[in-house]
Design a protein around this motif. Structure first.
Motif, PDB file in Angstrom:
ATOM      1  N   PHE A 118      41.665  42.202  39.538  1.00 50.87           N
ATOM      2  CA  PHE A 118      41.924  43.645  39.459  1.00 50.87           C
ATOM      3  C   PHE A 118      42.380  44.199  40.802  1.00 50.87           C
ATOM      4  O   PHE A 118      43.258  45.067  40.867  1.00 50.87           O
ATOM      5  CB  PHE A 118      40.678  44.382  38.981  1.00 50.87           C
ATOM      6  N   GLU A 121      45.891  43.843  41.453  1.00 53.60           N
ATOM      7  CA  GLU A 121      46.676  44.794  40.664  1.00 53.60           C
ATOM      8  C   GLU A 121      46.592  46.216  41.212  1.00 53.60           C
ATOM      9  O   GLU A 121      47.166  47.147  40.637  1.00 53.60           O
ATOM     10  CB  GLU A 121      46.194  44.787  39.209  1.00 53.60           C
ATOM     11  N   SER A 125      37.636  47.329  42.869  1.00 51.52           N
ATOM     12  CA  SER A 125      36.770  46.839  41.799  1.00 51.52           C
ATOM     13  C   SER A 125      35.385  46.500  42.330  1.00 51.52           C
ATOM     14  O   SER A 125      35.228  46.073  43.472  1.00 51.52           O
ATOM     15  CB  SER A 125      37.381  45.612  41.124  1.00 51.52           C
ATOM     16  N   VAL A 285      45.239  45.620  31.954  1.00 52.71           N
ATOM     17  CA  VAL A 285      45.777  46.175  33.213  1.00 52.71           C
ATOM     18  C   VAL A 285      46.651  47.384  32.920  1.00 52.71           C
ATOM     19  O   VAL A 285      46.547  48.422  33.597  1.00 52.71           O
ATOM     20  CB  VAL A 285      46.544  45.088  34.000  1.00 52.71           C
TER      21      VAL A 285
END
Length: 293
Positions: A118, A121, A125, A285
């Motif tokens: 994550f 991206e 997190s 996502v």
């Protein structure tokens, strides 16, 4: 050994092993008593155990991210304190934030890897370790599931709720909180959607048990619900949840992934379905980017 060569009876036994107090010794003992065609059920059982090192997709040394363990208060939880794995993406932020909730065995390497994915991206997190108040993830899933079972369920949920609040109000957060989780963690996401109301901005549970249906009206976050096709233990709650969400005009999408079993996103065991896990991940996502940006 390929996942296709593993007998369905061994898969079913493994699911029981993962979700009960069955020991590894008993798992192997019961597997050795299963008659299968074209091989040994015991060898098949051994092949199903997680291989975390081989499954890692994003290294903790990856230059695109900065992971670290953090401690924070958790009033009303198992001990009043919590610990989690916080992964910062590149840049100064603020960032949209995602809580990553583990299965029924604590913060294992697979969940840490998901948290790093994550961050790559662009999300800040946090993967909390529900076992932190009693020593933390012990380094193996067998002891981890026993430890998690020993915890008071309500206090463990409070620790996850406090983790969500800690992350939402983190200094690097843009104030938009998403939550995802797997198995036990998926059920927690469903419950967080009820308890947090508008303070949760998006939720993506993977094969998680439905919450109490009479409380579905309290959900305000958009949800993307991911289910395995062959997962009778969890899927028994799926239809009722779908109907309750529809009846209350909630913003949700529900996917069932063809040819998959419970745990199909976990790439550390043969339950992993690469094709469907990729689809589920890309959807997840994209969903978070739409609702948390």
């Amino acid at each position: 050994m390929t996942k296709e060569s593993i007998d369905p009876k061994v898969y079913d036994l493994y699911d029981e092993y993962c979700h009960t107090q069955m020991t590894r010794r008993d798992f192997f003992r019961k597997a050795s008593g299963i008659v299968v065609a074209g091989g040994s059920a015991l060898v098949m059982a051994e092949a199903l155990l997680p291989r975390y090192t081989a499954a890692q997709t994003i290294s903790f040394t990856d230059e695109r991210i900065k992971p670290r363990y953090v401690e924070y208060d958790s009033t009303g939880g198992s001990s009043g304190k919590m610990r989690g794995y916080l992964v910062k993406p590149g840049g100064k932020g603020p960032f949209p934030v995602i809580l990553v909730i583990h299965e029924n065995r604590g913060l294992n390497p697979y969940i840490e890897d998901v948290s790093r994915r994550f961050a790559v991206e662009g999300f800040l997190s946090l993967a909390p370790d529900g076992l932190a108040p009693i020593g933390g993830y012990p380094g193996n899933d067998d002891d981890g599931k026993i430890m998690q079972k020993s915890l008071d369920k309500d206090k463990l949920f409070t620790d996850m709720l406090n983790s969500a609040k800690f992350l939402k109000h983190h200094e690097m957060s843009n104030g938009k909180l998403g939550a995802t989780g797997f198995c036990y963690g998926g059920g927690v996401v469903n419950k967080l959607a009820i308890i947090m109301g508008a303070n949760l901005n998006a939720g993506v549970p993977f094969y998680g048990a439905a919450p109490a249906l009479e409380n579905v009206s309290k959900i305000q976050a958009p949800l993307m619900l991911n289910y395995a096709e062959d997962d009778p233990r969890v899927n028994v709650t799926q239809q009722g949840y779908r109907e309750a969400l529809k009846a209350n005009n909630k913003d949700f999408v529900m996917y069932t992934y063809e040819g998959t079993r419970h745990g199909f996103h976990n790439n550390s065991t043969p339950r992993y379905n690469e094709e469907q896990a990729k689809i589920a991940w890309e959807r997840t996502v994209s969903f978070f980017k739409v609702h948390l940006s």
